[in-house]
Design an enzyme around this catalytic site. Sequence first.
Site, PDB file in Angstrom:
ATOM      1  N   GLU A 150       0.659   2.108  -4.498  1.00  0.00           N
ATOM      2  CA  GLU A 150       1.294   1.221  -3.517  1.00  0.00           C
ATOM      3  C   GLU A 150       0.284   0.277  -2.855  1.00  0.00           C
ATOM      4  O   GLU A 150       0.115   0.270  -1.628  1.00  0.00           O
ATOM      5  CB  GLU A 150       2.043   2.038  -2.464  1.00  0.00           C
ATOM      6  CG  GLU A 150       3.219   2.810  -3.012  1.00  0.00           C
ATOM      7  CD  GLU A 150       4.023   3.538  -1.959  1.00  0.00           C
ATOM      8  OE1 GLU A 150       5.215   3.809  -2.184  1.00  0.00           O
ATOM      9  OE2 GLU A 150       3.454   3.853  -0.890  1.00  0.00           O
ATOM     10  N   GLU A 308       9.331   6.123  -7.842  1.00  0.00           N
ATOM     11  CA  GLU A 308       9.608   6.985  -6.697  1.00  0.00           C
ATOM     12  C   GLU A 308      10.958   6.628  -6.091  1.00  0.00           C
ATOM     13  O   GLU A 308      11.326   5.454  -6.010  1.00  0.00           O
ATOM     14  CB  GLU A 308       8.545   6.831  -5.598  1.00  0.00           C
ATOM     15  CG  GLU A 308       7.165   7.337  -5.919  1.00  0.00           C
ATOM     16  CD  GLU A 308       6.224   7.236  -4.721  1.00  0.00           C
ATOM     17  OE1 GLU A 308       6.715   7.181  -3.567  1.00  0.00           O
ATOM     18  OE2 GLU A 308       4.996   7.191  -4.935  1.00  0.00           O
TER      19      GLU A 308
END
Length: 673
Positions: A150, A308
């Site tokens: 991320e 995710e």
Amino acid sequence: MRLPVTSKVPFGGDYNPEQWPEHVWEQDYRLFDAARIDTVTVGVFSWALTQPAPEVYDFSMLDRIVQRAAGERRNICLATGTGAHPAWLARAFPEVTRTDFEGRRHRFGQRHNSCPSSPVFRQLSAEVARRIGERYADYPSIIAWHVGNEYGGACYCDLCAAGFRDWLRKRYANLDELNAAWYTTFWSHTFTDWDQIEAPSALTEHWRGPDHTAFQGITLDYLRFMSDAMLTNFIDEKAALRQSTPDTPVTTNFMGMYRPIDYHRWAAHLDFVSWDNYPPDDRSPARMALAHDLMRGLKDGQPFWLMEQTPSYTASRDVNPLKRPGVMRLWSWQAMAHGADAVLFFQMRASRGACEKYHGAVIGHAGRSDTRVFREVSQLGAELDRLGGALLGARTPARVALLFDWDSWWALEISDGPSRLVRYQQVVLSYYQALWEAGVDVDVVAVTADLARYDVVVAPVLHMLKGDLAPRLEEVAKRGGSVVTTFLSGRVDENDNAFLMDVPGPLGRLMGVRVDEWDVRGPEVVNPVRLRGGGKVAAQLVFELVQPDGAEVMGTYQADFYAGTAAVTRNAFGSGHGWYVGAGLDQAGVSWVIRQVLDRHELMGPYPDLPDLESAVRVTPEGERLLFLLNHSADAIDVPAPGAGVDLLTGRPVERGQPLRLKPSAVHVQTMS
């Protein structure tokens, strides 16, 4: 451009066994069997374990994790572990920590805490990636590499300021070119030496925060530079992995419509796109669909991985609602309907401590298999087993493109005027929502994308016009297509300088309008707009005073001194049209415009009057069409099947016109002959 090779849609997610004694691993893998979990992402935050000191590498824990997963015949997505650096690194080399917007040098803590311009960070992160690649290169269970985690944030340290100056030297031939691009004759800002240039921050060009800048050109370039600097970190680690594993695909997890990173600049460097879906609430199906389509569009329609999602709730917000029964399954199938070739969760087992201990997990703290969440995950796992590889590699046959541009996003929201209340995402979403409710397959693409295969191109708040985009949009209309754009479009060039021509700049010829003035008001002010044959709708925030210059008026303002003047226009151009929406229409108004366009091209979906029934199509490499129907309503919906085929979830045949009853959160997937 290649995806991991699998025989079915990978199912599983982030697994952190280093947080648990090994007897817990036994229980986990028994539960993984029960839920049909076949893929684990491991090692995401493992740097402190794999390199506990500057000259010490210890792979004993990661060895056991990888060996156990491989022994259990799981696919492995193995991370480099560099999403957060270890404490010793910050102590030994303080320059690796970031300096924030206010000029404060941070100490060790949190994550996203590494300066992307630090030579020490770049060297050590690449080295740990190289060693991991070398050590695990021969494991056939490893189907993908996961670099970092991320990526995001920003740094304003001296190293980044120096890196910014180097980046500028490559972008601009000389200081004269830079001064012209940044319009530095304003406020005595002319630079006569590269070393005079500072990073734009609270200490230099900004006030009231990162979006309030005296020089948009400087700030815009720093946003571009910071995105590129973090991309360089990714490229460093990818190159290190490639030394030992030239054929294993490499990715990193994106975050959908995430403003700090221009994913279009990154996409070519990933073998496949993966992203983390955490919508802001539990009522966002169109927003999620937009993000999925954006991720799919990054690599010209190549399927992506849903890396995710939570099976139940997040823990990072002030309020973290629970996914209602059936919603996790519904949203997972929605991802697949829009191009996902993997469905993975964060997290597999709930962390016992720290900030994610209340984040949802497939396996909770008690390790039970009789919870509702675990049962729903198991049900989805069984469905994906039955589906097999039927979906893998399938693409979306869209004839509608929606342009999404990080430069326009940045430029619009750092601009002083016309209104700071206009938010790029919100406007783009309103136009996507209209397409989504009409049941249209959409490619969300960069402004540099090839537009030849699209009948309709929608470009909301296309604030910045770069390169040859204007003539390419004209070509769409010339050959019979339709182009839709809105207020605040065609305002500035790639340096964020206004065009020395009538608004909407180079789009004026296609749109057949000019805009001399604009009115902006607070959200409490509503100016009704009467649409041709469509009644009245509300408009707020921005009211451009549109002067038709060949265009026909499709909607007029009903209030203020410009009552009766044009708010919405349509211009005949070649065999097609250019639509200009000069007002901030409400959703009903946006939908009216979009449906006028779709009707002309006969592109409406099978159930356009059922906005909560989502439909999508993917086409397999063999040419088989797969139809997805997803009920986002709280009520059951009864519809006729739009075509004959086979229900892929039950194996039963489906006849054209056959009644289909879709309960709340129900999913229907069938082949279409």
